[in-house]
Design an enzyme around this catalytic site. Structure first.
Site, PDB file in Angstrom:
ATOM      1  N   GLY A  29      -5.140  -8.657 -14.492  1.00  0.00           N
ATOM      2  CA  GLY A  29      -5.089  -8.120 -13.133  1.00  0.00           C
ATOM      3  C   GLY A  29      -6.434  -8.202 -12.424  1.00  0.00           C
ATOM      4  CG  ASN A  52       0.581  -6.372  -9.398  1.00  0.00           C
ATOM      5  OD1 ASN A  52       1.182  -7.042  -8.549  1.00  0.00           O
ATOM      6  ND2 ASN A  52      -0.463  -5.619  -9.093  1.00  0.00           N
ATOM      7  CG  ASP A  71       5.875  -3.556 -21.190  1.00  0.00           C
ATOM      8  OD1 ASP A  71       5.499  -2.371 -21.370  1.00  0.00           O
ATOM      9  OD2 ASP A  71       6.372  -3.949 -20.113  1.00  0.00           O
ATOM     10  CB  SER A 130      -7.404   6.660  -9.390  1.00  0.00           C
ATOM     11  OG  SER A 130      -7.386   6.690  -7.994  1.00  0.00           O
ATOM     12  CE1 TYR A 180      -1.980   4.315  -9.814  1.00  0.00           C
ATOM     13  CE2 TYR A 180      -3.060   5.480  -8.018  1.00  0.00           C
ATOM     14  CZ  TYR A 180      -3.123   4.608  -9.090  1.00  0.00           C
ATOM     15  OH  TYR A 180      -4.327   4.043  -9.453  1.00  0.00           O
ATOM     16  CE  LYS A 221      -4.066   5.057 -12.698  1.00  0.00           C
ATOM     17  NZ  LYS A 221      -4.219   4.105 -13.791  1.00  0.00           N
ATOM     18  CG  PHE A 266     -14.693   6.863  -5.446  1.00  0.00           C
ATOM     19  CD1 PHE A 266     -14.959   7.295  -6.744  1.00  0.00           C
ATOM     20  CD2 PHE A 266     -14.482   7.817  -4.469  1.00  0.00           C
ATOM     21  CE1 PHE A 266     -15.029   8.654  -7.060  1.00  0.00           C
ATOM     22  CE2 PHE A 266     -14.562   9.185  -4.770  1.00  0.00           C
ATOM     23  CZ  PHE A 266     -14.830   9.593  -6.052  1.00  0.00           C
ATOM     24  CG  ASN A 319      -5.027  -1.032  -1.619  1.00  0.00           C
ATOM     25  OD1 ASN A 319      -4.461  -1.537  -2.571  1.00  0.00           O
ATOM     26  ND2 ASN A 319      -5.128   0.271  -1.465  1.00  0.00           N
ATOM     27  NE  ARG A 362      -9.441   6.558   1.638  1.00  0.00           N
ATOM     28  CZ  ARG A 362      -9.155   7.382   2.658  1.00  0.00           C
ATOM     29  NH1 ARG A 362     -10.142   7.933   3.362  1.00  0.00           N
ATOM     30  NH2 ARG A 362      -7.909   7.670   2.950  1.00  0.00           N
ATOM     31  NE  ARG A 405      -2.076   4.515   3.905  1.00  0.00           N
ATOM     32  CZ  ARG A 405      -2.777   3.625   3.203  1.00  0.00           C
ATOM     33  NH1 ARG A 405      -2.352   2.368   3.095  1.00  0.00           N
ATOM     34  NH2 ARG A 405      -3.912   3.950   2.620  1.00  0.00           N
ATOM     35  N   GLY A 425      -0.037  11.056   3.913  1.00  0.00           N
ATOM     36  CA  GLY A 425      -0.734  11.248   2.639  1.00  0.00           C
ATOM     37  C   GLY A 425      -2.202  10.857   2.665  1.00  0.00           C
TER      38      GLY A 425
HETATM   39  P1  NAD Z   1      -3.564  -4.844 -11.125  1.00  0.00           P
HETATM   40  O1  NAD Z   1      -2.143  -4.566 -10.798  1.00  0.00           O
HETATM   41  O2  NAD Z   1      -4.198  -6.060 -10.550  1.00  0.00           O
HETATM   42  O3  NAD Z   1      -3.770  -4.869 -12.711  1.00  0.00           O
HETATM   43  C1  NAD Z   1      -2.952  -4.130 -13.594  1.00  0.00           C
HETATM   44  C2  NAD Z   1      -2.483  -5.092 -14.666  1.00  0.00           C
HETATM   45  O4  NAD Z   1      -1.674  -4.399 -15.616  1.00  0.00           O
HETATM   46  C3  NAD Z   1      -1.625  -6.245 -14.116  1.00  0.00           C
HETATM   47  O5  NAD Z   1      -2.140  -7.450 -14.608  1.00  0.00           O
HETATM   48  C4  NAD Z   1      -0.220  -5.955 -14.656  1.00  0.00           C
HETATM   49  O6  NAD Z   1       0.513  -7.145 -14.861  1.00  0.00           O
HETATM   50  C5  NAD Z   1      -0.551  -5.206 -15.930  1.00  0.00           C
HETATM   51  N1  NAD Z   1       0.509  -4.268 -16.395  1.00  0.00           N
HETATM   52  C6  NAD Z   1       1.154  -3.341 -15.671  1.00  0.00           C
HETATM   53  N2  NAD Z   1       2.028  -2.669 -16.442  1.00  0.00           N
HETATM   54  C7  NAD Z   1       1.935  -3.201 -17.693  1.00  0.00           C
HETATM   55  C8  NAD Z   1       2.600  -2.944 -18.907  1.00  0.00           C
HETATM   56  N3  NAD Z   1       3.556  -2.028 -19.014  1.00  0.00           N
HETATM   57  N4  NAD Z   1       2.239  -3.664 -19.996  1.00  0.00           N
HETATM   58  C9  NAD Z   1       1.274  -4.639 -19.913  1.00  0.00           C
HETATM   59  N5  NAD Z   1       0.631  -4.928 -18.768  1.00  0.00           N
HETATM   60  C10 NAD Z   1       0.954  -4.220 -17.668  1.00  0.00           C
HETATM   61  O7  NAD Z   1      -4.397  -3.531 -10.712  1.00  0.00           O
HETATM   62  P2  NAD Z   1      -5.967  -3.294 -10.680  1.00  0.00           P
HETATM   63  O8  NAD Z   1      -6.350  -3.075  -9.271  1.00  0.00           O
HETATM   64  O9  NAD Z   1      -6.673  -4.310 -11.485  1.00  0.00           O
HETATM   65  O10 NAD Z   1      -6.024  -1.880 -11.395  1.00  0.00           O
HETATM   66  C11 NAD Z   1      -6.271  -1.731 -12.777  1.00  0.00           C
HETATM   67  C12 NAD Z   1      -6.168  -0.262 -13.137  1.00  0.00           C
HETATM   68  O11 NAD Z   1      -7.088   0.487 -12.339  1.00  0.00           O
HETATM   69  C13 NAD Z   1      -4.794   0.351 -12.884  1.00  0.00           C
HETATM   70  O12 NAD Z   1      -4.496   1.255 -13.928  1.00  0.00           O
HETATM   71  C14 NAD Z   1      -4.978   1.077 -11.572  1.00  0.00           C
HETATM   72  O13 NAD Z   1      -4.110   2.173 -11.455  1.00  0.00           O
HETATM   73  C15 NAD Z   1      -6.431   1.550 -11.684  1.00  0.00           C
HETATM   74  N6  NAD Z   1      -7.060   1.782 -10.378  1.00  0.00           N
HETATM   75  C16 NAD Z   1      -7.056   0.793  -9.441  1.00  0.00           C
HETATM   76  C17 NAD Z   1      -7.622   1.052  -8.196  1.00  0.00           C
HETATM   77  C18 NAD Z   1      -7.602   0.001  -7.114  1.00  0.00           C
HETATM   78  O14 NAD Z   1      -7.786   0.342  -5.939  1.00  0.00           O
HETATM   79  N7  NAD Z   1      -7.418  -1.276  -7.424  1.00  0.00           N
HETATM   80  C19 NAD Z   1      -8.212   2.289  -7.919  1.00  0.00           C
HETATM   81  C20 NAD Z   1      -8.224   3.257  -8.916  1.00  0.00           C
HETATM   82  C21 NAD Z   1      -7.642   2.996 -10.157  1.00  0.00           C
HETATM   83  N1  UFG Z   2      -6.043   1.543   6.167  1.00  0.00           N
HETATM   84  C1  UFG Z   2      -5.740   1.092   7.450  1.00  0.00           C
HETATM   85  N2  UFG Z   2      -4.886   0.049   7.571  1.00  0.00           N
HETATM   86  C2  UFG Z   2      -4.324  -0.589   6.504  1.00  0.00           C
HETATM   87  C3  UFG Z   2      -4.637  -0.131   5.198  1.00  0.00           C
HETATM   88  C4  UFG Z   2      -5.503   0.943   5.077  1.00  0.00           C
HETATM   89  O1  UFG Z   2      -6.227   1.639   8.435  1.00  0.00           O
HETATM   90  O2  UFG Z   2      -3.539  -1.534   6.704  1.00  0.00           O
HETATM   91  C5  UFG Z   2      -7.008   2.658   6.006  1.00  0.00           C
HETATM   92  C6  UFG Z   2      -6.423   3.867   5.305  1.00  0.00           C
HETATM   93  O3  UFG Z   2      -5.793   4.719   6.256  1.00  0.00           O
HETATM   94  C7  UFG Z   2      -7.677   4.477   4.676  1.00  0.00           C
HETATM   95  C8  UFG Z   2      -8.534   3.259   4.340  1.00  0.00           C
HETATM   96  O4  UFG Z   2      -8.050   2.206   5.175  1.00  0.00           O
HETATM   97  O5  UFG Z   2      -8.368   5.258   5.617  1.00  0.00           O
HETATM   98  C9  UFG Z   2      -8.436   2.826   2.891  1.00  0.00           C
HETATM   99  O6  UFG Z   2      -7.063   2.642   2.539  1.00  0.00           O
HETATM  100  P1  UFG Z   2      -6.624   1.938   1.166  1.00  0.00           P
HETATM  101  O7  UFG Z   2      -5.134   1.903   1.164  1.00  0.00           O
HETATM  102  O8  UFG Z   2      -7.346   0.659   1.006  1.00  0.00           O
HETATM  103  O9  UFG Z   2      -7.199   2.901   0.062  1.00  0.00           O
HETATM  104  P2  UFG Z   2      -6.913   4.449  -0.250  1.00  0.00           P
HETATM  105  O10 UFG Z   2      -8.235   5.140  -0.244  1.00  0.00           O
HETATM  106  O11 UFG Z   2      -5.847   4.991   0.607  1.00  0.00           O
HETATM  107  O12 UFG Z   2      -6.330   4.370  -1.717  1.00  0.00           O
HETATM  108  C10 UFG Z   2      -6.950   3.584  -2.733  1.00  0.00           C
HETATM  109  C11 UFG Z   2      -5.886   3.127  -3.723  1.00  0.00           C
HETATM  110  C12 UFG Z   2      -5.338   4.322  -4.452  1.00  0.00           C
HETATM  111  C13 UFG Z   2      -6.472   5.055  -5.101  1.00  0.00           C
HETATM  112  C14 UFG Z   2      -7.501   5.456  -4.064  1.00  0.00           C
HETATM  113  C15 UFG Z   2      -8.684   6.113  -4.709  1.00  0.00           C
HETATM  114  O13 UFG Z   2      -4.821   2.479  -3.048  1.00  0.00           O
HETATM  115  O14 UFG Z   2      -4.473   3.884  -5.455  1.00  0.00           O
HETATM  116  O15 UFG Z   2      -7.950   4.293  -3.366  1.00  0.00           O
HETATM  117  O16 UFG Z   2      -9.200   5.303  -5.696  1.00  0.00           O
HETATM  118  F1  UFG Z   2      -5.982   6.158  -5.682  1.00  0.00           F
END
Ligand code: NAD
Ligand code: UFG
Length: 339
Positions: A10, A35, A58, A124, A148, A152, A177, A198, A230, A291, A293
């Site tokens: 990922g 994903n 998995d 997160s 979600y 966590k 973050f 995002n 953020r 949005r 939440g």
């Molecule tokens: P991502 O979706 O790109 O990566 C997650 C990976 O896990 C994917 O490759 C998916 O195929 C794999 N996966 C999902 N379920 C699985 C399962 N049951 N078995 C095996 N593989 C599985 O997401 P990411 O952005 O790289 O995030 C990685 C981790 O960090 C996640 O746990 C996510 O919740 C956490 N996180 C992400 C963000 C963010 O904004 N990207 C913020 C905070 C926390």
């Molecule tokens: N935003 C917009 N337009 C968009 C998308 C986002 O204005 O099309 C704004 C949101 O309202 C927010 C900011 O951009 O103010 C950031 O939004 P993101 O969706 O990129 O990120 P969030 O902070 O809402 O959430 C992200 C991840 C969550 C994680 C959190 C904290 O999506 O999973 O950061 O790590 F929990």
């Protein structure tokens, strides 16, 4: 040292694999590709100049995991695997609890059976809910506003209980973050399926012409320009935080919880301007309703990460936007299609 990287194909996992390999760790990627694409790992192989062990499986499947642990003597796990779409988690809560919580339970059970008790977990900043003030410290009250986030929060608690039951466990909970950006090669990056939720991928796709305009969700927040603030963090800095956590994991005699952020907050409009500067492209936007939440401000107090891991983010907002643009403009359709 053999490190099992669940979810390693990922976005964050693939970037972390590069730094793990460069640091001398032997990496085994385990992913079900729900994903992600195999192409990400092929490209990581090109960047590091070596083959990576990639196992399709998995985390909810005990046999899949036993096979890996039987094949390799795994010393520690970095556990990225999980589903992360907040909106989808509201619509399909059981899917999230099954994948994230059940998956982590099976993973920990199999780890224990194979005497591997070191885990770095992807948590997160969402676990802080709507924080009473910023910057956010690790000891702030925790809450969740969606399935979600609750997954966590629950996994964090579960891993704490596991440590209480057996102090041989080494647990590091990393609270990310907002990870953005890409490796400087421009060959790997964030590749969301469908319309991005995002901000950063949405801005990048608007700049490249895939999306017509960005909807800015609310301009009446109590922030410097009214749009949400953020803590955007370069994914390579975040990856480095994992390597540092792993380097130190054996020194810890308690569950360690660490914020990984820069400590600086930027608004939606700050990000739009920075991206326009980095890309030389316009990012058309329209103000839309808030949005559901969303919170006004979320940024880290990142001092503990520096103290305990010697980690701090080093890459600027300009680098985040430049690297994100390089990836997006070189790969307008992500990994899947003809780029
Ligand atoms: P991502 O979706 O790109 O990566 C997650 C990976 O896990 C994917 O490759 C998916 O195929 C794999 N996966 C999902 N379920 C699985 C399962 N049951 N078995 C095996 N593989 C599985 O997401 P990411 O952005 O790289 O995030 C990685 C981790 O960090 C996640 O746990 C996510 O919740 C956490 N996180 C992400 C963000 C963010 O904004 N990207 C913020 C905070 C926390
Ligand atoms: N935003 C917009 N337009 C968009 C998308 C986002 O204005 O099309 C704004 C949101 O309202 C927010 C900011 O951009 O103010 C950031 O939004 P993101 O969706 O990129 O990120 P969030 O902070 O809402 O959430 C992200 C991840 C969550 C994680 C959190 C904290 O999506 O999973 O950061 O790590 F929990």
């Amino acid at each position: 040292m053999h490190i099992l990287v669940t979810g390693g194909a990922g976005y964050i996992g693939s970037h972390t694999c590069i730094l793990l390999i460069e640091a001398g760790y032997d990496v085994i990627v385990f992913d079900n590709f729900s994903n992600a694409s195999k192409e990400s790992i092929k490209r990581v192989e090109k960047i590091v100049g070596e083959e990576i062990t990639l196992i399709e499986g998995d985390i909810r499947n005990r046999d899949d995991l036993h096979n890996v642990f039987n094949m390799y003597k795994i010393d520690a796990v970095i556990h990225f695997a999980g589903l992360k779409a907040v909106g989808e988690s509201v619509e399909k809560p059981l899917k999230y609890y099954d994948n994230n919580i059940h998956g982590t339970i099976v993973l920990c059970e199999v780890m224990a059976e194979h005497h591997c008790k070191s885990i770095v977990f992807s948590s997160s900043a969402t676990v802080y809910g709507d924080p009473h003030t910023t910057p956010i410290k690790e000891n702030f009250p925790l809450s969740a506003t969606n399935p979600y986030g609750r997954s966590k929060l629950f996994i964090e608690e579960m891993l704490r209980d596991l440590y209480i039951s057996d102090n041989a466990w080494k647990v590091v909970l990393l609270r990310y973050f907002n990870p953005v950006g890409a490796h400087t090669s421009g060959t790997i990056g964030e590749d969301p399926y469908g319309i991005p939720n995002n901000l950063m991928p949405f801005i990048a796709q608007t700049a490249v012409g895939t999306r017509e305009y960005l909807s800015v969700f609310g301009d009446d927040y109590d922030t410097h320009d009214g749009t949400g603030v953020r803590d955007y963090l370069h994914v390579m800095d975040l990856a480095d935080g994992h390597v540092k956590a792993l380097d130190k994991i054996n020194n810890f005699n308690e569950v360690i919880t660490i914020n990984l952020g820069t400590g600086t907050g930027y608004s939606v409009l700050d990000m739009v301007k920075a991206f326009e500067k980095a890309s030389g492209k316009q990012v058309p936007y329209k103000i839309a309703p808030r949005r559901a939440g969303d919170i006004a401000k979320c940024f880290a107090d990142a001092t503990y990460a520096k103290e305990i891991l010697g980690w701090e983010a080093t890459r600027s907002i300009d680098e985040m936007c430049q690297d994100s643009w390089r990836w997006q403009s070189n790969n307008p359709n992500g990994y899947k299609k003809e780029d």
